[in-house]
Write a protein that holds these residues in place. Structure first.
Motif, PDB file in Angstrom:
ATOM      1  N   GLY A 271       6.733  -0.930   0.157  1.00 36.47           N
ATOM      2  CA  GLY A 271       6.692   0.350  -0.572  1.00 36.47           C
ATOM      3  C   GLY A 271       5.428   0.956  -0.496  1.00 36.47           C
ATOM      4  O   GLY A 271       4.461   0.483  -1.216  1.00 36.47           O
ATOM      5  N   MET A 272       5.339   1.984   0.316  1.00 34.42           N
ATOM      6  CA  MET A 272       4.214   2.948   0.445  1.00 34.42           C
ATOM      7  C   MET A 272       3.865   3.531  -0.996  1.00 34.42           C
ATOM      8  O   MET A 272       4.596   3.992  -1.534  1.00 34.42           O
ATOM      9  CB  MET A 272       4.625   4.184   1.482  1.00 34.42           C
ATOM     10  CG  MET A 272       4.651   3.575   2.845  1.00 34.42           C
ATOM     11  SD  MET A 272       5.036   5.127   4.027  1.00 34.42           S
ATOM     12  CE  MET A 272       6.720   5.297   3.703  1.00 34.42           C
TER      13      MET A 272
ATOM     14  N   VAL B  59       2.509  -3.148  -1.873  1.00 32.42           N
ATOM     15  CA  VAL B  59       1.629  -3.750  -0.520  1.00 32.42           C
ATOM     16  C   VAL B  59       1.226  -5.146  -0.740  1.00 32.42           C
ATOM     17  O   VAL B  59       1.188  -5.863   0.532  1.00 32.42           O
ATOM     18  CB  VAL B  59       0.522  -2.734  -0.728  1.00 32.42           C
ATOM     19  CG1 VAL B  59      -0.705  -3.246   0.238  1.00 32.42           C
ATOM     20  CG2 VAL B  59       0.416  -1.432  -0.503  1.00 32.42           C
ATOM     21  N   VAL B  60       1.052  -5.752  -1.723  1.00 27.63           N
ATOM     22  CA  VAL B  60       0.691  -7.101  -1.752  1.00 27.63           C
ATOM     23  C   VAL B  60       1.892  -7.735  -1.321  1.00 27.63           C
ATOM     24  O   VAL B  60       1.716  -8.567  -0.481  1.00 27.63           O
ATOM     25  CB  VAL B  60       0.442  -7.572  -3.204  1.00 27.63           C
ATOM     26  CG1 VAL B  60       0.244  -8.996  -3.526  1.00 27.63           C
ATOM     27  CG2 VAL B  60      -0.824  -6.874  -3.613  1.00 27.63           C
ATOM     28  N   VAL B  61       3.025  -7.597  -1.737  1.00 27.38           N
ATOM     29  CA  VAL B  61       4.130  -8.254  -1.488  1.00 27.38           C
ATOM     30  C   VAL B  61       4.646  -8.150   0.091  1.00 27.38           C
ATOM     31  O   VAL B  61       4.890  -9.023   0.768  1.00 27.38           O
ATOM     32  CB  VAL B  61       5.638  -7.837  -2.299  1.00 27.38           C
ATOM     33  CG1 VAL B  61       6.804  -8.234  -1.919  1.00 27.38           C
ATOM     34  CG2 VAL B  61       5.286  -8.198  -4.004  1.00 27.38           C
ATOM     35  N   GLY B  62       4.594  -6.862   0.553  1.00 24.39           N
ATOM     36  CA  GLY B  62       4.923  -6.592   2.063  1.00 24.39           C
ATOM     37  C   GLY B  62       4.129  -7.317   2.739  1.00 24.39           C
ATOM     38  O   GLY B  62       4.530  -7.850   3.987  1.00 24.39           O
ATOM     39  N   SER B  63       2.716  -7.261   2.445  1.00 22.75           N
ATOM     40  CA  SER B  63       1.818  -7.937   3.371  1.00 22.75           C
ATOM     41  C   SER B  63       1.959  -9.358   3.231  1.00 22.75           C
ATOM     42  O   SER B  63       1.867 -10.236   4.296  1.00 22.75           O
ATOM     43  CB  SER B  63       0.377  -7.504   3.223  1.00 22.75           C
ATOM     44  OG  SER B  63       0.012  -8.034   1.867  1.00 22.75           O
TER      45      SER B  63
ATOM     46  N   GLY C 204      10.918   1.102   0.005  1.00 22.48           N
ATOM     47  CA  GLY C 204      10.476  -0.391   0.129  1.00 22.48           C
ATOM     48  C   GLY C 204      11.067  -1.386  -1.006  1.00 22.48           C
ATOM     49  O   GLY C 204      11.896  -0.859  -1.882  1.00 22.48           O
ATOM     50  N   LEU C 205      10.410  -2.401  -0.938  1.00 25.30           N
ATOM     51  CA  LEU C 205      10.880  -3.657  -1.560  1.00 25.30           C
ATOM     52  C   LEU C 205      10.542  -3.293  -2.970  1.00 25.30           C
ATOM     53  O   LEU C 205      11.276  -3.901  -3.936  1.00 25.30           O
ATOM     54  CB  LEU C 205      10.783  -4.875  -1.181  1.00 25.30           C
ATOM     55  CG  LEU C 205      11.424  -5.507   0.255  1.00 25.30           C
ATOM     56  CD1 LEU C 205      10.854  -6.763   0.560  1.00 25.30           C
ATOM     57  CD2 LEU C 205      12.730  -5.405   0.217  1.00 25.30           C
ATOM     58  N   TRP C 206       9.228  -3.083  -3.101  1.00 26.48           N
ATOM     59  CA  TRP C 206       8.792  -3.037  -4.350  1.00 26.48           C
ATOM     60  C   TRP C 206       8.115  -1.687  -4.799  1.00 26.48           C
ATOM     61  O   TRP C 206       7.229  -1.433  -5.382  1.00 26.48           O
ATOM     62  CB  TRP C 206       7.571  -4.083  -4.498  1.00 26.48           C
ATOM     63  CG  TRP C 206       7.420  -4.579  -5.763  1.00 26.48           C
ATOM     64  CD1 TRP C 206       7.058  -4.067  -6.915  1.00 26.48           C
ATOM     65  CD2 TRP C 206       7.950  -6.113  -6.194  1.00 26.48           C
ATOM     66  NE1 TRP C 206       6.920  -5.022  -8.043  1.00 26.48           N
ATOM     67  CE2 TRP C 206       7.511  -6.022  -7.408  1.00 26.48           C
ATOM     68  CE3 TRP C 206       8.081  -6.993  -5.316  1.00 26.48           C
ATOM     69  CZ2 TRP C 206       7.394  -7.337  -8.219  1.00 26.48           C
ATOM     70  CZ3 TRP C 206       8.353  -8.188  -5.924  1.00 26.48           C
ATOM     71  CH2 TRP C 206       8.084  -8.497  -7.436  1.00 26.48           C
ATOM     72  N   GLY C 207       8.934  -0.600  -4.256  1.00 22.68           N
ATOM     73  CA  GLY C 207       8.353   0.778  -4.555  1.00 22.68           C
ATOM     74  C   GLY C 207       9.025   1.289  -6.040  1.00 22.68           C
ATOM     75  O   GLY C 207       9.917   0.654  -6.564  1.00 22.68           O
TER      76      GLY C 207
END
Lengths: 303, 354, 253
Positions: free
Chosen positions: B261-262, B268-272, B321-324
């Motif tokens: 989630g931009m 960012v933490v989850v995505g990376s 994103g997943l966590w946006g």
């Protein structure tokens, strides 16, 4: 002096290929303001399709029986149609839904699509360079120390001929006019009864088919290709499109030849290693100092 | 602004994992695992930095790896036998971050007034020029072989050496620091200016926000994170070479942002983390698994297919994103239309054309 | 130099003359207006003042300076704030965040403060939030401070835009068709608000279609038609001006 002329010849043929790719960038950007990042990979697919079609003709043992020109015509037509279809699919699947989204959204999907196409090609033919069947006899003429090959002539002639055809199409046919109208004002074009989705799909088809031609001639010219070929070529062709003035067909052609020259003259007079750097440096400089390009009109303010 | 009721169980799970991370090496003594986590951590730092540029300020930077390269080479040149210099690691962390930020300013100053998509391509061009230049300047950079035998950090006489554990803690600390700084930025005058620019650049300028300066700040701050990560990376690998900084790296980091989630720090933490798990565990395991049943497919060489699918699928179906945040979701879905309607009148900001 | 003046300002786009040789001077403390049919060049005039457009010729003076061709952020810093005809709020920020963003130019937090949240920065953030809430009270939106701007009803959005503009403590406030889309009651409230703004010490310059509203609150009116100023004066003078009547009744009716 001989080196200079030689590099100009090389640059022209290199530029012809860039120009063919640049036409697609410029048309798509002109109509939906999207940098179709996957376009370079469509060009590579043109080479891949050509190799496959020639292989098919050969496998059935007919290549020797068929006149060479017919083989080439079938291959070229096949590559153009298949690339056109890839382009239309790209637009339909990856871009259409995002037509009204913030501009960066379709650009990100375009980058994603580029990676997907590259990997499909890698799955198809592996990661190593693939030889392009040498079906076209390459004749080289010598003028003093300067060499000119028939393949080089072929590239330049193809590029110029297709650009001329495209110009005629855009300015003299009903569909071409629909494309220009859509590029100028989509809503107004729709009100005038133009089918917007069709027109945009057509633009993708033509642009991608031209990239297919690029893939075909570059295969003949270089004698090989690989799945990652389109990344750098695409970026250089995009530079060409911007340099010429994005949305401008003649500009894309001019830009293509300029980029080809810059690359080959840098390679000839400085060093091979710096050729790519020179082109990207030119990209950065053009975007900074003349984003409207060489032939781009400075648009009047819309009020 | 904190509203405790807003937190879902999964948020708490994330916090629990974060709290557990420092104790992980007590449980898991496998050096290989720790090493992978350090690599993943370096990517997470890159993602936090790129998020400032792409997520906060809305500028698509496709040449982010260039600053990673600049940071890495800056340290490599002054802390290796290459020139016989052996500067200390700790000040170089700051200096390299500063050098990367400086290059961010040099690239950004002339280009940040370009429209978003052109900017993306310029940064991409820059991202290609930088590693190629390091490759070509063989006299200083070792050319294709790069620079090797780079010094590793020392702390109070303790030598980091080849043990990944000290790096693990170093990276944890740097991630925590980066997250705090990034969150500070988000909730500050500057962060508000970025948000305003992202939403409506013309209105933002009329509120007295110098949009060029604000963007430049985002660009060079992001670059400094990349430079900082580069120093850690160079000292960890004790080797830098141009092929470590290809376009692939920039795209990997971008995919992490898009997936999580931009603009969202937890995102960012989850995505990376998810992409790193995929990269370092799932894909190699899948290849091994396939090999045991006689299939010889190297799944890792198709990871960019996955990135491509992530980029396309997320932007099409879940652009936040997943966590946006919900806010971001609405913004990405609707702002296109709004901006379009509004900009009809101001279509050409004349400053950009004349 | 005048407090605020357009002096022979011309703006052409390509061959089209949008604003032609327009002069208009406003005294501090006034409520001044510019009216005219659609396409008369009013919005263009505003855009020239706030630096969105660069004048083709002529000069714009404000507070002892010439500001023609200066950038929007500079103009704002000097003390001119504006609203937009088609509402340009930061749609996905809350009301209070919108107003705080409007305060940007009067804030002192540097990069360092933003990075580290220094005590100075925290104190400033608190002050600015207080100030923003106060402005929301002023436009009667305090109950919506934490609502996203795009969720607010239309009339509220207009008032929020005014609050955001006031956050920069402007000496001159430009209102671009503030009554557009409002019902009579809302217009009534708006007139009260505009007077209250003037009474706080801010000079008001508005563009408006609604003649009733303009005649009611303005002390000075300029009339534009086809980019040219055809009349200037008090509401009474304008009402009686034959050229104005012709411009309105002859074309837009």
């Amino acid at each position: 002096m001989e080196l200079f002329i030689q590099q100009v010849i090389n640059g022209l043929s290199l530029g012809g290929i860039y120009a063919l790719i640049a036409l697609g960038y410029t048309m798509v950007y002109g109509i939906i303001e999207l940098i179709n990042f996957a376009h370079g990979d469509v060009y590579t697919m043109g080479s891949f399709f050509s190799i496959a079609i020639i292989g098919l003709l050969d496998a059935s043992g007919q290549l020797h029986g068929l006149p060479l020109l017919l083989v080439l015509a079938v291959t070229l037509a096949g590559a153009m149609i298949l690339c056109g279809i890839v382009g239309v699919l790209l637009e339909r699947l990856a871009y259409r839904r995002l037509r009204n989204a913030p501009r960066l959204a379709p650009l990100i999907t375009a980058i994603g699509a580029s990676f997907i196409l590259e990997n499909i090609m890698q799955l198809w033919r592996g990661p190593s360079p693939i030889p392009f069947p040498s079906v076209v006899p390459n004749v080289t003429w010598h003028f003093g120390g300067v060499n000119l090959s028939s393949n080089e002539v072929l590239v330049v002639v193809m590029a110029l001929a297709l650009m001329a055809m495209l110009q005629i199409f855009i300015y003299n046919t009903r569909l071409g006019k629909a494309m220009r109208a859509t590029a100028q004002d989509r809503d107004a074009a729709q009100l005038m009864g133009i089918n917007i989705n069709m027109t945009i799909a057509l633009t993708f088809f033509i642009g991608s088919a031209l990239a297919g031609v690029g893939g075909f001639v570059s295969g003949i010219y270089y004698g090989s290709t690989w799945f990652y070929n389109g990344f750098e070529a695409g970026l250089k062709a995009f530079t060409a499109a911007v340099l010429g003035g994005i949305g401008n067909v003649a500009g894309a052609m001019l830009g293509g030849f300029v980029i080809g020259m810059v690359e080959s003259l840098t390679a000839g007079f400085i060093s091979d290693q710096w050729a790519t750097v020179a082109v990207f440096l030119l990209l950065v400089l053009v975007l900074i100092f003349r984003p409207s390009g060489l032939l781009g009109e400075v648009l009047p303010d819309k009020v | 602004m904190l509203n405790w009721k807003k937190y879902r169980p999964i948020d708490w799970a994330l916090v629990a994992i974060a709290v557990f991370m420092p104790f992980l090496p007590l449980v898991d003594h496998n050096g290989g695992h720790i090493n992978v986590l350090v690599n993943a951590g370096i990517y997470m730092m890159l993602a936090i930095g790129l998020n400032i540029v792409v997520g906060f300020a809305g500028l698509l930077d496709l040449g982010y790896a260039a600053f990673f390269a600049i940071g890495s080479y800056t340290y490599a040149m002054v802390a290796s036998p290459q020139f016989g210099l052996h500067f200390s690691f700790w000040p170089m962390v700051l200096i390299s971050a500063f050098v990367a930020a400086l290059f961010g300013v040099i690239l950004g100053a002339p280009t940040l007034r370009l429209r978003g998509d052109y900017l993306a391509i310029v940064t991409l061009g820059f991202g290609e020029i930088v590693p190629q230049t390091f490759l070509n300047l063989a006299k200083y950079t070792g050319g294709p072989n790069g620079i090797s035998a780079i010094d590793q950090p020392k702390l109070f006489g303790y030598h980091f050496g080849l043990n990944p554990l000290p790096y693990y803690y170093l990276v944890l600390v740097l991630i925590a620091f980066s997250l705090i700084v990034a969150n500070n930025l988000r909730t500050s005058r500057l962060g508000r200016a970025w948000m305003a620019i992202r939403e409506d650049e013309i209105a933002a300028a009329h509120m007295g926000i110098n949009t060029t300066t604000a963007k430049l700040a985002a660009f060079s701050l992001g670059a400094s994170f990349s430079g900082l990560s580069g120093v850690v990376n160079a000292s960890l690998l004790t080797l830098v070479s141009p092929d470590q900084f290809k376009f692939n790296v920039s795209i990997t980091v971008l995919s992490m942002l898009v997936l999580g989630g931009m603009g969202s720090l937890p995102g960012v933490v989850v995505g990376s983390a998810l992409l790193s798990i995929l990269n370092f565990f799932i894909l190699p395991q899948a290849s091994n698994l396939a090999a045991t049943v006689g299939l010889h497919i190297d799944f890792t060489s198709y990871r960019f297919m996955l990135y491509g699918i992530i980029l396309v699928a997320v932007m099409l179906f879940k652009p936040e994103g997943l966590w946006g945040s919900e806010q971001r979701k609405a913004e990405l879905k609707e702002s296109g239309d709004i901006a379009k309607a509004e900009n009809a009148e101001y279509e050409e900001m004349p400053r950009e054309t004349v | 130099m005048a407090f605020f003046a357009l002096k022979n300002v011309t703006k052409t786009f390509g061959g089209l003359v949008a604003v032609k040789e327009v002069s208009y001077e406003i005294q501090p403390g006034q409520i001044a207006a510019m009216i005219g049919p659609n396409g008369a060049g009013k919005s263009t005039a505003f855009n020239l003042v706030t630096g969105l457009y660069v004048p083709t010729s002529g000069e714009i003076e404000f507070d002892e300076q010439t500001i023609g061709g200066k950038k929007p952020d500079f103009v704002c810093k000097l003390g001119i704030a504006r609203t937009f005809q088609n509402i340009r709020l930061f749609a996905f920020m809350t009301a209070v965040e919108n107003v705080m963003a409007g305060r940007h130019v009067r804030m002192g937090a540097m990069l360092w403060d933003s990075l580290l949240h220094t005590p100075k920065q925290r104190a400033e953030e608190r002050r600015v939030r207080e100030k923003a809430l106060e402005l929301l009270r002023f436009v009667k939106l305090e109950r919506h401070a934490d609502d996203y701007a795009h969720n607010l009803p239309y009339g509220f959005q207009r008032r929020l835009e005014i609050a955001r503009a006031l956050a920069s403590d402007p000496k001159l406030l430009l209102l671009d068709e503030p009554a557009a889309g409002m019902n009579p009651r809302e217009k009534e409230d708006l007139m009260g608000l505009i007077r209250a703004i003037r009474d706080r010490g801010t000079t008001v310059f508005l563009i408006e279609h609604d003649m009733g509203l303009v005649m009611n609150i303005s002390e000075r009116i300029a009339v534009l038609d086809h980019g040219e100023k055809i009349a200037e004066g008090t509401p009474v003078e304008i009402r009686a001006n034959p050229r104005v009547i012709e411009a309105y009744l002859g074309k837009s009716a």
